[in-house]
Design a protein around this motif. Structure first.
Motif, PDB file in Angstrom:
ATOM      1  N   LYS A  72      50.453  33.043  45.573  1.00  0.00           N
ATOM      2  CA  LYS A  72      50.780  33.919  44.731  1.00  0.00           C
ATOM      3  C   LYS A  72      50.054  35.287  45.214  1.00  0.00           C
ATOM      4  CE  LYS A  72      52.816  31.563  41.838  1.00  0.00           C
ATOM      5  NZ  LYS A  72      54.327  31.840  41.721  1.00  0.00           N
ATOM      6  N   GLY A  73      49.128  35.103  46.174  1.00  0.00           N
ATOM      7  CA  GLY A  73      48.272  36.199  46.532  1.00  0.00           C
ATOM      8  C   GLY A  73      47.282  36.848  45.760  1.00  0.00           C
ATOM      9  N   VAL A  74      46.685  36.065  44.657  1.00  0.00           N
ATOM     10  CA  VAL A  74      45.634  36.451  44.011  1.00  0.00           C
ATOM     11  C   VAL A  74      44.252  35.840  44.398  1.00  0.00           C
ATOM     12  CG1 VAL A  74      47.377  36.683  42.050  1.00  0.00           C
ATOM     13  CG2 VAL A  74      45.982  34.464  42.352  1.00  0.00           C
ATOM     14  N   CYS A  75      43.287  36.347  43.774  1.00  0.00           N
ATOM     15  CA  CYS A  75      41.823  35.533  43.967  1.00  0.00           C
ATOM     16  C   CYS A  75      41.779  34.351  43.280  1.00  0.00           C
ATOM     17  CB  CYS A  75      40.869  36.835  43.270  1.00  0.00           C
ATOM     18  SG  CYS A  75      39.162  36.099  43.285  1.00  0.00           S
ATOM     19  N   ALA A  76      41.359  33.460  43.768  1.00  0.00           N
ATOM     20  CA  ALA A  76      41.126  32.005  43.084  1.00  0.00           C
ATOM     21  C   ALA A  76      40.189  31.987  41.936  1.00  0.00           C
ATOM     22  CB  ALA A  76      40.634  31.159  44.156  1.00  0.00           C
ATOM     23  N   MET A  77      39.221  32.964  41.907  1.00  0.00           N
ATOM     24  CA  MET A  77      38.130  32.919  40.890  1.00  0.00           C
ATOM     25  C   MET A  77      38.388  33.991  39.800  1.00  0.00           C
ATOM     26  SD  MET A  77      34.699  32.754  43.343  1.00  0.00           S
ATOM     27  CE  MET A  77      33.704  32.391  41.823  1.00  0.00           C
ATOM     28  N   CYS A  78      38.807  35.089  39.761  1.00  0.00           N
ATOM     29  CA  CYS A  78      39.153  35.866  38.965  1.00  0.00           C
ATOM     30  C   CYS A  78      40.479  36.224  38.445  1.00  0.00           C
ATOM     31  CB  CYS A  78      38.415  37.228  38.975  1.00  0.00           C
ATOM     32  SG  CYS A  78      38.833  38.300  40.446  1.00  0.00           S
ATOM     33  N   GLY A  79      41.638  35.973  39.366  1.00  0.00           N
ATOM     34  CA  GLY A  79      43.034  35.968  39.173  1.00  0.00           C
ATOM     35  C   GLY A  79      43.316  37.774  39.638  1.00  0.00           C
ATOM     36  N   VAL A  80      42.619  38.211  40.212  1.00  0.00           N
ATOM     37  CA  VAL A  80      43.243  39.568  40.414  1.00  0.00           C
ATOM     38  C   VAL A  80      44.032  39.749  41.875  1.00  0.00           C
ATOM     39  CG1 VAL A  80      42.355  42.018  41.330  1.00  0.00           C
ATOM     40  CG2 VAL A  80      40.848  40.763  39.709  1.00  0.00           C
TER      41      VAL A  80
END
Length: 93
Positions: A72-80
């Motif tokens: 998805k291309g998002v940060c694994a911790m915060c979802g940005v």
């Protein structure tokens, strides 16, 4: 994949054990940690799950597993959103 803000959280070092300094900890010297009920490690206990595939997340404070975060291309911790994956050729598996 983690963003720059969350990368700072991963660089923290574990604190030293208090009982070596003579602190007021309940754990005694040479006590078996597996038999102590207060600090027993539970691998399947309170663990976070991925929002997409519902698998167990590697880091305890993460939102997405590594596979879903990369796809998805998002940060694994915060979802940005970190990068745009529209032009990537990824498999559906």
């Amino acid at each position: 994949m983690v963003c720059g803000k969350c990368e700072k959280k991963l660089t923290k070092v574990a604190p030293p054990e208090k009982w070596k300094d003579g602190g007021d900890d309940k754990r005694k010297v040479n006590q078996n940690k597996l038999l102590n009920k207060d600090k027993r490690f539970t691998p399947y206990g309170k663990s976070a799950k991925c929002k997409i595939c519902k698998q167990q997340v590697h880091s305890g404070d993460g939102m997405y597993c590594h596979n879903c975060a990369y796809s998805k291309g998002v940060c694994a911790m915060c979802g940005v959103q970190i990068l745009d994956t529209k032009s990537y050729k990824q498999s559906a598996k």
